[in-house]
Design a protein around this motif. Structure first.
Motif, PDB file in Angstrom:
ATOM      1  N   ILE A 146      45.850 -14.077  58.226  1.00 31.10           N
ATOM      2  CA  ILE A 146      45.025 -13.659  59.366  1.00 31.10           C
ATOM      3  C   ILE A 146      45.871 -12.813  60.326  1.00 31.10           C
ATOM      4  O   ILE A 146      46.925 -13.260  60.786  1.00 31.10           O
ATOM      5  CB  ILE A 146      44.487 -14.884  60.129  1.00 31.10           C
ATOM      6  CG1 ILE A 146      43.679 -15.788  59.204  1.00 31.10           C
ATOM      7  CG2 ILE A 146      43.637 -14.453  61.308  1.00 31.10           C
ATOM      8  CD1 ILE A 146      43.237 -17.075  59.859  1.00 31.10           C
ATOM      9  N   GLY A 159      37.286  -6.537  64.503  1.00 32.64           N
ATOM     10  CA  GLY A 159      36.384  -7.649  64.243  1.00 32.64           C
ATOM     11  C   GLY A 159      36.914  -8.697  63.297  1.00 32.64           C
ATOM     12  O   GLY A 159      36.222  -9.666  62.987  1.00 32.64           O
ATOM     13  N   ASN A 160      38.164  -8.545  62.849  1.00 33.24           N
ATOM     14  CA  ASN A 160      38.717  -9.466  61.845  1.00 33.24           C
ATOM     15  C   ASN A 160      40.076 -10.043  62.225  1.00 33.24           C
ATOM     16  O   ASN A 160      40.767 -10.576  61.364  1.00 33.24           O
ATOM     17  CB  ASN A 160      38.835  -8.758  60.490  1.00 33.24           C
ATOM     18  CG  ASN A 160      37.487  -8.452  59.878  1.00 33.24           C
ATOM     19  OD1 ASN A 160      36.666  -9.347  59.691  1.00 33.24           O
ATOM     20  ND2 ASN A 160      37.240  -7.188  59.579  1.00 33.24           N
ATOM     21  N   TYR A 173      41.978  -3.720  62.015  1.00 35.66           N
ATOM     22  CA  TYR A 173      41.319  -4.999  61.730  1.00 35.66           C
ATOM     23  C   TYR A 173      40.180  -5.278  62.710  1.00 35.66           C
ATOM     24  O   TYR A 173      39.962  -6.416  63.120  1.00 35.66           O
ATOM     25  CB  TYR A 173      42.332  -6.138  61.787  1.00 35.66           C
ATOM     26  CG  TYR A 173      43.492  -5.985  60.841  1.00 35.66           C
ATOM     27  CD1 TYR A 173      43.332  -6.178  59.470  1.00 35.66           C
ATOM     28  CD2 TYR A 173      44.761  -5.635  61.309  1.00 35.66           C
ATOM     29  CE1 TYR A 173      44.392  -6.038  58.590  1.00 35.66           C
ATOM     30  CE2 TYR A 173      45.828  -5.495  60.439  1.00 35.66           C
ATOM     31  CZ  TYR A 173      45.635  -5.693  59.084  1.00 35.66           C
ATOM     32  OH  TYR A 173      46.697  -5.543  58.214  1.00 35.66           O
ATOM     33  N   GLU A 184      38.338 -21.197  57.563  1.00 32.96           N
ATOM     34  CA  GLU A 184      37.720 -20.000  58.144  1.00 32.96           C
ATOM     35  C   GLU A 184      36.720 -20.354  59.241  1.00 32.96           C
ATOM     36  O   GLU A 184      35.664 -19.741  59.379  1.00 32.96           O
ATOM     37  CB  GLU A 184      37.045 -19.158  57.051  1.00 32.96           C
ATOM     38  CG  GLU A 184      38.033 -18.574  56.063  1.00 32.96           C
ATOM     39  CD  GLU A 184      37.371 -17.612  55.095  1.00 32.96           C
ATOM     40  OE1 GLU A 184      36.225 -17.877  54.685  1.00 32.96           O
ATOM     41  OE2 GLU A 184      37.999 -16.598  54.754  1.00 32.96           O
ATOM     42  N   LYS A 201      43.245 -16.459  50.168  1.00 32.09           N
ATOM     43  CA  LYS A 201      42.817 -15.760  51.376  1.00 32.09           C
ATOM     44  C   LYS A 201      43.971 -14.980  52.003  1.00 32.09           C
ATOM     45  O   LYS A 201      45.097 -15.479  52.071  1.00 32.09           O
ATOM     46  CB  LYS A 201      42.256 -16.765  52.391  1.00 32.09           C
ATOM     47  CG  LYS A 201      41.018 -17.490  51.879  1.00 32.09           C
ATOM     48  CD  LYS A 201      40.544 -18.547  52.844  1.00 32.09           C
ATOM     49  CE  LYS A 201      39.348 -19.314  52.278  1.00 32.09           C
ATOM     50  NZ  LYS A 201      38.911 -20.397  53.161  1.00 32.09           N
ATOM     51  N   CYS A 221      37.958  -8.601  68.690  1.00 36.28           N
ATOM     52  CA  CYS A 221      38.518  -9.719  67.934  1.00 36.28           C
ATOM     53  C   CYS A 221      37.427 -10.557  67.277  1.00 36.28           C
ATOM     54  O   CYS A 221      36.240 -10.437  67.602  1.00 36.28           O
ATOM     55  CB  CYS A 221      39.381 -10.606  68.833  1.00 36.28           C
ATOM     56  SG  CYS A 221      38.446 -11.647  69.980  1.00 36.28           S
ATOM     57  N   LYS A 222      37.842 -11.407  66.367  1.00 35.81           N
ATOM     58  CA  LYS A 222      36.927 -12.316  65.680  1.00 35.81           C
ATOM     59  C   LYS A 222      36.716 -13.584  66.487  1.00 35.81           C
ATOM     60  O   LYS A 222      35.606 -14.128  66.537  1.00 35.81           O
ATOM     61  CB  LYS A 222      37.493 -12.662  64.303  1.00 35.81           C
ATOM     62  CG  LYS A 222      36.590 -13.509  63.424  1.00 35.81           C
ATOM     63  CD  LYS A 222      37.216 -13.694  62.045  1.00 35.81           C
ATOM     64  CE  LYS A 222      36.286 -14.449  61.108  1.00 35.81           C
ATOM     65  NZ  LYS A 222      36.874 -14.576  59.739  1.00 35.81           N
TER      66      LYS A 222
END
Length: 370
Positions: free
Chosen positions: A51, A113-114, A111, A213, A48, A150-151
């Motif tokens: 982040i 939404g991530n 980025y 996650e 992964k 943001c996420k």
């Protein structure tokens, strides 16, 4: 170019495969997970991407950052440089001024939404947020803009989680915890309270989010259960003194020198949920109660407005019965006195019977147990 994974970064830094595997096992242990989860952590860090994180500061004293950089496992440098991509933190980053503020916009666009929004401190709502200005803009405005894209949000410390001292009555700036800011309630928010939170708790929360996650299981107040499900009182090494009715009555008295329970001098451990008595501070070295100071309950909502830190709690039950500390002490002393008197009376009766020839003398009070 694809975003590097944690494993890519470690290999580039010359870390061996064996050391990486050991790191994953230790991280699982730090999270309180069974050994089998080490494989999941290893897979996540191998596959992964790191982040992206925006770490923003509002009204606060920076104690959360000060705590974070002292994490023993994982090390803060591993978290910042390898596990996550810390794109913005005005305390830790090298950039400053317009260059630093431009990174916020770049991260939001790249980025959208991530990314994770980590918030240390809180915004003042009065006067349109003018009591906290960063880079020429109210922090309230910056927070809302970043939160829209943001996420998820991590509320670091009691300032972001509850409001803390800047929200104390009468709260003239209307300092407000993150989850109560208009427009932010629809975002996933995890609270990591404390003034400051424990360093390893902060890094472990990030490691969990990276691995699975998702947020760890939360309690009704939005705190991770793995660290906030038990009272400090439940695992405190002074708890036996509480149960025995042995208390410090005044600082530096004989009870204090003997390490007795600090409840009577204001300890809030019986009502405070945190991992201080298990994880502890400074690499597991100590925590306030071990240093001789009562817990002030800094991870609980409203602790700053509940009177003196040295006012004792009332109606705290102990001994598994409905009794407060004073009753326990008196009852314990009374029980000892009664037991002593009963033993003396029984001994006197036995001697009288032996003398009269009614009962043969016994060689040992615990005959048959040798």
């Amino acid at each position: 170019m694809a975003t590097e994974t944690f494993y890519d970064v470690m290999r580039r830094q010359g870390i061996t495969r064996r050391s990486f595997t050991k790191f994953c096992s230790l991280t699982a242990a730090a999270l309180g997970l069974p050994p089998a989860y080490a494989a999941e952590i290893q897979n996540a860090m191998e596959t992964k991407p790191r982040i992206p994180v925006l770490w923003m500061h509002g009204l606060e004293c920076t104690c959360c950052s000060e705590s974070f950089i002292r994490s023993g496992h994982p090390l803060a440098k591993d978290v910042i440089l390898s596990m996550i991509s810390l794109d913005y933190d005005d305390t830790l980053m090298a950039a400053a001024g317009h260059q630093a503020e431009a990174i916020v916009q770049e991260t939001i666009q790249k980025y959208d939404g991530n990314f994770i929004l980590a918030v240390e401190g809180n915004p003042p709502l009065n006067q349109e947020g003018m009591s906290c200005i960063i880079g020429g803009r109210p922090f309230l405005e910056q927070l809302k803009e970043a939160a829209d894209h943001c996420k998820a949000i991590i509320s670091w410390g009691s300032c972001a989680s509850w409001g803390c001292v800047q929200a104390a009555r009468p709260n003239p700036t209307q300092a407000t915890p993150v989850h109560k800011v208009p427009g932010l309630a629809d975002k996933p928010i995890i609270k990591v309270p404390g003034c400051p939170p424990i360093a390893e708790v902060m890094t472990a929360v990030i490691a969990y989010i990276l691995t699975f996650e998702r947020f760890p299981e939360l309690d009704l107040q939005g705190r991770p259960k793995m660290f906030y499900s038990q009272r400090i009182h439940d695992k405190c090494y002074r708890r036996p003194h509480f149960d025995a009715g042995q208390f410090v009555e005044h600082f530096d008295d004989e009870g204090a020198r003997k390490g007795y329970c600090l409840y009577k001098v204001g300890c809030k451990g019986p009502t405070t949920y945190n991992a201080c008595s298990t994880v502890r501070w400074n690499g597991g070295l100590s925590f306030p109660i071990q240093a001789g100071h009562p817990c002030i309950g800094c991870s609980e909502d409203g602790f700053w407005d509940k009177g003196s830190f040295y006012n004792r709690l009332v109606d705290v039950n102990g001994f598994g019965i409905e009794a407060n500390a004073d009753k326990i002490g008196v009852t314990a002393a009374g029980a000892v006195g009664i037991a002593t008197a009963a033993h003396a009376a029984a001994s006197a009766v036995r001697r009288a019977r032996q003398k009269a020839g009614d009962e043969p003398a016994k060689a040992h009070d615990f005959e048959g147990q040798n």
